[in-house]
Design an enzyme around this catalytic site. Structure first.
Site, PDB file in Angstrom:
ATOM      1  N   GLY A   1      -6.805  17.683 -22.573  1.00  0.00           N
ATOM      2  CA  GLY A   1      -6.813  16.437 -23.341  1.00  0.00           C
ATOM      3  C   GLY A   1      -6.192  16.576 -24.722  1.00  0.00           C
ATOM      4  O   GLY A   1      -6.241  15.658 -25.535  1.00  0.00           O
TER       5      GLY A   1
ATOM      6  N   LYS B   1       3.773  11.566 -40.352  1.00  0.00           N
ATOM      7  CA  LYS B   1       2.765  12.089 -41.282  1.00  0.00           C
ATOM      8  C   LYS B   1       3.407  12.681 -42.539  1.00  0.00           C
ATOM      9  O   LYS B   1       2.892  12.495 -43.638  1.00  0.00           O
ATOM     10  CB  LYS B   1       1.907  13.124 -40.564  1.00  0.00           C
ATOM     11  CG  LYS B   1       1.052  12.488 -39.459  1.00  0.00           C
ATOM     12  CD  LYS B   1       0.416  13.540 -38.586  1.00  0.00           C
ATOM     13  CE  LYS B   1      -0.472  12.926 -37.507  1.00  0.00           C
ATOM     14  NZ  LYS B   1      -0.909  13.940 -36.531  1.00  0.00           N
TER      15      LYS B   1
END
Ligand SMILES: NC(=O)c1ccc[n+]([C@@H]2O[C@H](COP(=O)([O-])OP(=O)(O)OC[C@H]3O[C@@H](n4cnc5c(N)ncnc54)[C@H](OP(=O)(O)O)[C@@H]3O)[C@@H](O)[C@H]2O)c1
Length: 455
Positions: A209, A227
């Site tokens: 995940g 970012k």
């Protein structure tokens, strides 16, 4: 039209923030996925403590997702309303703060602009929205006299934006470097640790995940690019156009690159960086780099995020922590909600989330002008004279070779070897590499990574 109230002594003072003086503050969450669910769960668990910090009640009024009625919300309690239409949240007079967690640009922008125009405070975790529209969001939030929270956009659960904006507001930053994408750091550290092929580490990251089924956004560096654009705004007050930031992903890095890196006492990490150069220019990039093995960013394990700041007076400051995950990111989202709620209790406004009252458009340094030593990995079909041809090209471009390394390899038809190059202007290097790419004995395109001399 808003009227400016008169004080008793006749002077004009600005109206207080919407919701000033409230004893119960209502908020709504749009987008009940990983972060939305994490945010709500953290609120339920920490509510008493948060309310003690705040000195007032914090009520989650409404949650919204298009398929909300297919979600099991038995853990939530009956007092929270649900809707499939985000406009209902924005219009709701009992909601003071709108939390946007839908994660796509067009819808997120529509929600954000509508919420601000409706006089709602806004919290978002959407890095793409803030990187592309951050300045506009701040200007609109000023116009409507509401507050804006963006902490979860960079490094998820690690409060790096607050630390830069408030804790270091007196500093003059000269550089910021980060490991800003947990997926790529996890993959690189696994390839390094287990000497497994890139594809195997990626498949495992997907299974656990850490990586999306389509991992392009992470492994090609696009996530880190948003970012670093936000960090550049906050560290330097420069609004960078995201598409001007050069980006190189990690897809081509294999165990052999770590074997060579270790021989050079280095390792490889995907670094998002921005440094101030002469003439107000900004050198900004996302790319895999060869770091000294003992350096601070080289030691960042797995899916962890880290930001290394370089300041004129304070030298180096590093922050590290969880970069993603529903609940860690939910803490950052809730912390913004709490900060905004405090301003409603006490009056005033939060610090402008991008840290500057005015921005300059960024002057991005042309990447070709950057000078750095570099690592070049070639994979060739072995035959006599290869080294002479490659060295000849470098000599013509006046590039000095520092060393040539060759690990034993099982196949003569795919023989890797590495050259390290003395500091060279990037445009000279890329011309030489283009020429080398055309050599007939190359089995795959060359891989180039710069050396970064980070502490
Ligand atoms: N995941 C992380 O660890 C992390 C960390 C830091 C920041 N972020 C940021 O947080 C945001 C949310 O990420 P996430 O991982 O939570 O995404 P996610 O799991 O995909 O959740 C998004 C949610 O938004 C809902 N949604 C989508 N379109 C909608 C619409 N038009 N109206 C109402 N609801 C809508 C989706 O449900 P329906 O399809 O049912 O509508 C889903 O519940 C993104 O901006 C992401 O970049 C995520």
């Amino acid at each position: 039209m808003r009227r400016t109230p008169k004080t008793t002594h006749g002077a004009f003072e600005p109206p207080p923030v919407p919701g000033y003086g409230r004893r119960t503050i209502g908020f709504g969450v749009i987008g009940v996925g990983t972060v939305g669910t994490g945010t709500i769960k953290v609120l339920l668990e920490h509510r008493r403590e948060i309310e003690r910090r705040l000195g007032c009640r914090l009520e989650l009024r409404t949650i919204c997702s298009r398929r909300i009625h297919h979600q099991d919300l038995s853990w939530l309690g009956p007092q929270v309303q649900t809707t499939t239409d985000w406009r209902e949240v924005v219009r709701d007079g009992r909601i003071d703060i709108v939390v946007e967690l839908v994660g796509q640009l067009a819808t997120a922008r529509a929600i954000a602009f509508a919420a601000l125009a409706a006089g709602k405070h806004l919290v978002t975790a959407n890095k793409q929205l803030v990187a592309e529209y951050g300045v506009e969001l701040v200007e609109r939030s000023r116009r409507y006299r509401v507050n804006l929270g963006i902490e979860a956009c960079v490094a998820g659960g690690t409060p790096i934006l607050h630390a830069i904006r408030e804790g270091l507001a007196g500093e003059h930053f000269t550089a910021v470097f980060g490991i800003l994408n947990g997926t790529t750091n996890y993959i690189l550290t696994e390839v390094e640790r287990r000497q497994c092929p890139f594809g195997e580490a990626l498949a495992e990251a997907q299974q656990k995940g850490y990586a999306e089924p389509d991992p392009t956004f992470d492994i090609e560096g696009y996530d880190a690019r948003y970012k670093i654009a936000i960090l550049a705004m906050i560290c330097f007050g420069q609004a960078v156009k995201v598409r001007e930031i050069p980006v190189q992903g990690i897809r081509r890095i294999e165990p052999i690159d770590f074997a060579y890196a270790h021989r050079l006492n280095r390792t490889i990490r995907l670094i998002a960086g921005a440094t101030r150069r002469g003439g107000g220019q900004l050198h900004i990039f996302v790319r895999p780099m060869m770091l000294p093995r003992g350096s601070q960013l080289a030691g960042i394990p797995g899916a962890t995020n880290a930001v290394l700041l370089e300041g004129n007076k304070g030298g180096h400051t590093m922050m590290t922590g969880r970069g993603a995950g529903g609940e860690p990111t939910g803490v950052a989202v809730l912390s913004d909600v709490v900060e905004i709620a405090r301003t409603m209790v006490a009056g005033g406004s939060t610090v402008t989330p991008l840290g500057y009252a005015r921005w300059q458009p960024a002057r991005v340094a042309p990447p070709g002008e950057i000078v750095a030593a570099a690592y070049l990995r070639l994979v060739v079909r072995d035959r006599p004279g290869i080294l002479a041809r490659v060295c000849g090209i470098f000599a013509r471009h006046r590039i000095n070779i520092d060393s040539v390394l060759q690990e034993p390899a099982p196949s003569k038809s795919r023989l890797p070897f590495v050259m390290t190059l003395e500091p060279t202007r990037e445009r000279h290097l890329s011309r030489a590499v283009q020429e080398i790419s055309r050599l007939p004995f190359l089995a795959e395109p060359p891989l180039v990574m710069p050396f970064a001399e980070l502490p």
